[in-house]
Design a protein around this motif. Structure first.
Motif, PDB file in Angstrom:
ATOM      1  N   ALA A  62       0.885  -1.175   0.002  1.00  0.00           N
ATOM      2  CA  ALA A  62      -0.048   0.127  -0.046  1.00  0.00           C
ATOM      3  C   ALA A  62       0.913   1.240  -0.228  1.00  0.00           C
ATOM      4  O   ALA A  62       0.441   2.444  -0.854  1.00  0.00           O
ATOM      5  N   ARG A  63       1.898   1.300   0.899  1.00  0.00           N
ATOM      6  CA  ARG A  63       3.024   2.322   0.732  1.00  0.00           C
ATOM      7  C   ARG A  63       3.481   2.522  -0.441  1.00  0.00           C
ATOM      8  O   ARG A  63       3.686   3.830  -0.955  1.00  0.00           O
ATOM      9  N   ALA A  64       3.752   1.550  -1.025  1.00  0.00           N
ATOM     10  CA  ALA A  64       4.562   1.534  -2.330  1.00  0.00           C
ATOM     11  C   ALA A  64       3.568   2.072  -3.552  1.00  0.00           C
ATOM     12  O   ALA A  64       3.858   2.817  -4.327  1.00  0.00           O
ATOM     13  N   GLU A  65       2.342   1.651  -3.470  1.00  0.00           N
ATOM     14  CA  GLU A  65       1.489   2.018  -4.472  1.00  0.00           C
ATOM     15  C   GLU A  65       1.300   3.546  -4.310  1.00  0.00           C
ATOM     16  O   GLU A  65       0.985   4.246  -5.244  1.00  0.00           O
ATOM     17  N   THR A  66       1.238   3.935  -2.902  1.00  0.00           N
ATOM     18  CA  THR A  66       0.802   5.563  -2.496  1.00  0.00           C
ATOM     19  C   THR A  66       2.049   6.268  -3.330  1.00  0.00           C
ATOM     20  O   THR A  66       1.850   7.416  -3.786  1.00  0.00           O
ATOM     21  N   ARG A  67       3.420   5.828  -2.879  1.00  0.00           N
ATOM     22  CA  ARG A  67       4.393   6.474  -3.536  1.00  0.00           C
ATOM     23  C   ARG A  67       4.430   6.679  -5.125  1.00  0.00           C
ATOM     24  O   ARG A  67       4.774   7.673  -5.473  1.00  0.00           O
ATOM     25  N   ALA A  68       4.194   5.597  -5.714  1.00  0.00           N
ATOM     26  CA  ALA A  68       4.249   5.341  -7.118  1.00  0.00           C
ATOM     27  C   ALA A  68       3.228   6.310  -7.652  1.00  0.00           C
ATOM     28  O   ALA A  68       3.171   6.987  -8.633  1.00  0.00           O
ATOM     29  N   ALA A  69       1.695   6.298  -7.062  1.00  0.00           N
ATOM     30  CA  ALA A  69       1.082   7.394  -7.410  1.00  0.00           C
ATOM     31  C   ALA A  69       1.325   8.648  -7.311  1.00  0.00           C
ATOM     32  O   ALA A  69       0.883   9.507  -8.137  1.00  0.00           O
ATOM     33  N   ALA A  70       1.931   9.089  -6.215  1.00  0.00           N
ATOM     34  CA  ALA A  70       2.461  10.478  -6.015  1.00  0.00           C
ATOM     35  C   ALA A  70       3.288  10.739  -7.049  1.00  0.00           C
ATOM     36  O   ALA A  70       3.646  11.905  -7.480  1.00  0.00           O
ATOM     37  N   ALA A  71       4.244   9.901  -7.176  1.00  0.00           N
ATOM     38  CA  ALA A  71       5.386  10.409  -8.114  1.00  0.00           C
ATOM     39  C   ALA A  71       4.788  10.433  -9.571  1.00  0.00           C
ATOM     40  O   ALA A  71       5.202  11.211 -10.377  1.00  0.00           O
TER      41      ALA A  71
END
Length: 100
Positions: free
Chosen positions: A11-20
């Motif tokens: 979930a954290r990785a997906e959030t970071r990817a979406a923000a990027a």
């Protein structure tokens, strides 16, 4: 418990990817807007016979002086930037040489 940790990591990785992705899209949009600003003045100057480097330099000058002005005002500013000041010439009474 390990599954919950793994899910939290995903979930954290997906959030970071979406923000990027959002940040990259914002940068691309800003670059496109900057390019569009430059392109409105550059083709007009190129049609008037100025070289590409001169037109880009004048467009950059317009961006710094009249960033949100209409095209007509930006083009007028660019032409003032590129055109040398006119020399005044007065005929000398005896007709031998121009006055300085």
């Amino acid at each position: 418990m390990a599954n919950k940790r793994e899910e939290a990591r995903r979930a954290r990785a997906e959030t970071r990817a979406a923000a990027a992705r959002r940040e990259a899209e914002a940068r691309e949009a800003a670059a496109a807007a900057e390019k569009a600003k430059e392109l409105d003045v550059v083709p007009a100057l190129r049609n008037l016979g100025f070289r590409a480097d001169q037109a880009r330099l004048a467009a950059a000058h317009c961006d710094s002086t009249v960033p949100d002005g209409p095209l007509e005002e930006r083009l007028r500013t660019a032409l003032r930037f590129l055109a040398p000041p006119a020399r005044r010439w007065r005929p000398v009474p005896n007709g031998l040489a121009p006055a300085p």
